[in-house]
Design an enzyme around this catalytic site. Structure first.
Site, mmCIF file in Angstrom:
data_model
loop_
_atom_site.group_PDB
_atom_site.id
_atom_site.type_symbol
_atom_site.label_atom_id
_atom_site.label_comp_id
_atom_site.label_asym_id
_atom_site.label_seq_id
_atom_site.Cartn_x
_atom_site.Cartn_y
_atom_site.Cartn_z
ATOM 1 N N ASP A 53 0.842 -1.199 0.000
ATOM 2 C CA ASP A 53 0.000 0.000 0.000
ATOM 3 C C ASP A 53 0.881 1.254 0.000
ATOM 4 O O ASP A 53 0.375 2.382 -0.037
ATOM 5 C CB ASP A 53 -1.031 -0.005 1.133
ATOM 6 N N SER A 54 2.207 1.049 -0.004
ATOM 7 C CA SER A 54 3.137 2.166 -0.240
ATOM 8 C C SER A 54 2.911 2.750 -1.636
ATOM 9 O O SER A 54 3.480 3.796 -1.969
ATOM 10 C CB SER A 54 4.590 1.696 -0.090
ATOM 11 N N ASP A 92 -1.012 -6.429 -0.344
ATOM 12 C CA ASP A 92 -1.284 -5.736 0.913
ATOM 13 C C ASP A 92 -2.787 -5.500 1.070
ATOM 14 O O ASP A 92 -3.445 -5.051 0.119
ATOM 15 C CB ASP A 92 -0.596 -4.358 0.869
ATOM 16 N N LYS A 122 -1.005 -9.513 2.965
ATOM 17 C CA LYS A 122 -0.300 -8.977 4.135
ATOM 18 C C LYS A 122 -1.225 -8.022 4.879
ATOM 19 O O LYS A 122 -2.012 -7.300 4.242
ATOM 20 C CB LYS A 122 0.976 -8.223 3.724
ATOM 21 N N GLU A 124 -1.399 -5.499 8.735
ATOM 22 C CA GLU A 124 -0.597 -4.898 9.800
ATOM 23 C C GLU A 124 -1.232 -5.171 11.170
ATOM 24 O O GLU A 124 -2.455 -5.193 11.288
ATOM 25 C CB GLU A 124 -0.490 -3.378 9.578
ATOM 26 N N GLU A 191 9.206 -3.775 10.722
ATOM 27 C CA GLU A 191 9.644 -2.489 10.154
ATOM 28 C C GLU A 191 10.179 -1.545 11.225
ATOM 29 O O GLU A 191 9.531 -1.303 12.253
ATOM 30 C CB GLU A 191 8.459 -1.835 9.410
HETATM 31 O O1 KIV Z 1 3.487 -1.121 1.700
HETATM 32 C C1 KIV Z 1 4.663 -1.488 1.708
HETATM 33 O O2 KIV Z 1 5.441 -1.227 0.791
HETATM 34 C C2 KIV Z 1 5.125 -2.239 2.864
HETATM 35 C C3 KIV Z 1 6.594 -2.518 2.936
HETATM 36 C C4 KIV Z 1 7.297 -1.299 3.343
HETATM 37 C C5 KIV Z 1 6.903 -3.661 3.821
HETATM 38 O O3 KIV Z 1 4.376 -2.577 3.705
#
Ligand code: KIV
Length: 273
Positions: A53-54, A92, A122, A124, A191
C-alpha cells in the site's frame, strides 16, 4: 543447469520461504505496483514481490497509506500478478479492509486472491488481527504479518520514527510475533525497530522475519522498489540503500527528448515512415 540457477528458477512458495529460513538462506523481497516493474524484479530472482500500500506514497503522491482502497490494491495487484512467474506475490490489505470484522477481512483477502490472483496477503498489527489471520489461513489464504512501524497507524503514532525502543513496546512486538505465528501467519515483516529486538524476534519464531529498517539479523530484507532505485526521492530513510539513480536518468532523458523535439532533431528519416 547449475544448482544456483536451479534455486533461482524454482517457483517460490510459502513452504520454500520456511525452508530458506531453516537453511539460513536470506530472503530477498521488493515491492512492485505494475506489470513491467514486477517482471524485471522477478527476472532478477527476487523471492517475494509485495504489492504494497506504499503505492500511496510512491505512485499516488500521497503522504500516508491510510486512504488506499481495496479497489486500488486489487487493480495494482492484478497488474503485478501478470508480470511474475517465479516470485511469491503478496497483496497488501489496505487500512480498514480487515480491522472491523474477521468475516469482512476474510472476504477482502479472498478478493485479493480470486480477483487479483495474488498468492498471499499482508496485513498490519498483532493480537487484534489474529482472529482474521486464523480465518484466512483456515480458508487457504497464506497471510504475512507486519509489526513494528505499521504505517497504517501513522495517525496514532504521530511520527515515522523507530518503534519499540522502550521495553514495553518491545515486549509487545515479541508477543505479537508469537501470536501471529500461532494464528498461522507464514512470515512477518518487521519495520523500523532496533536490530537487537529484530534478532530476538527472528530467533523466537519458526516463520521467516523479513526486515525493513530492522538490521541484518533477520531472515530476509524488503525495500520499496522506488526507494532503492532512487526513483522516489522526496525523502530517504536511513535504512534505504540506493542501488541506482533512476530519477536522475529519467529527468536527463526527458530533457534530452524535449530538446531534440524543439530543435527538430527528432524524428530523423530513419525514425519516420
Ligand atoms: O506497503 C509497503 O510497501 C510495505 C513494505 C514497506 C513492507 O508494507
Amino acid at each position: 543447469m547449475s544448482n544456483d540457477a536451479d534455486l533461482r528458477d524454482k517457483k517460490v512458495t510459502t513452504q520454500r520461504l520456511r525452508e530458506m529460513k531453516a537453511a539460513g538462506e536470506k530472503i530477498a523481497a521488493l515491492t512492485a505496483y505494475d506489470c513491467t516493474m514486477a517482471g524485471l524484479i522477478d527476472a532478477a530472482g527476487v523471492d517475494v514481490i509485495l504489492v504494497g500500500d506504499s503505492v500511496a506514497t510512491v505512485v499516488q503522491g500521497l503522504d500516508t497509506t491510510v486512504t488506499v482502497t481495496m479497489d486500488h490494491m486489487l487493480y495494482h495487484a492484478g497488474l503485478v500478478r501478470r508480470g511474475v512467474e517465479r516470485a511469491l506475490v503478496v497483496g497488501d490489505l489496505p487500512f480498514m479492509s480487515y480491522q472491523v470484522r474477521a468475516d469482512e477481512a476474510l472476504r477482502n483477502a479472498g478478493r485479493m486472491v480470486k480477483e487479483a490472483g495474488v498468492e498471499a496477503v499482508k496485513l498490519e498489527g498483532g493480537e487484534p488481527v489474529c482472529e482474521a489471520v486464523q480465518r484466512m489461513v483456515r480458508a487457504g489464504i497464506p497471510v504475512m504479518g507486519h509489526l513494528g512501524l505499521t504505517p497504517q497507524s501513522i495517525h496514532s503514532f504521530g511520527t515515522y520514527k523507530v518503534r519499540a525502543r522502550d521495553e514495553e513496546e518491545a515486549e509487545g512486538v515479541k508477543r505479537d510475533a508469537l501470536l501471529l505465528e500461532e494464528a498461522g501467519a507464514f512470515a512477518i515483516v518487521l519495520e523500523k525497530v532496533p536490530s537487537d529486538l529484530a534478532r530476538e524476534v527472528a530467533e523466537s519464531v519458526q516463520v521467516p522475519v523479513i526486515g525493513i529498517g530492522a538490521g541484518p539479523d533477520v531472515d530476509g530484507q524488503i525495500l520499496v522498489s522506488h526507494d532503492m532505485l532512487g526513483l522516489y526521492t522526496r525523502f530517504q530513510p536511513r535504512f534505504v540503500r540506493r542501488y541506482a539513480s533512476i530519477a536522475d536518468d529519467m529527468r536527463a532523458a526527458f530533457g534530452r527528448y524535449a530538446e531534440d523535439v524543439r530543435g527538430a532533431a527528432f524524428p530523423t528519416p530513419d525514425e519516420s515512415y
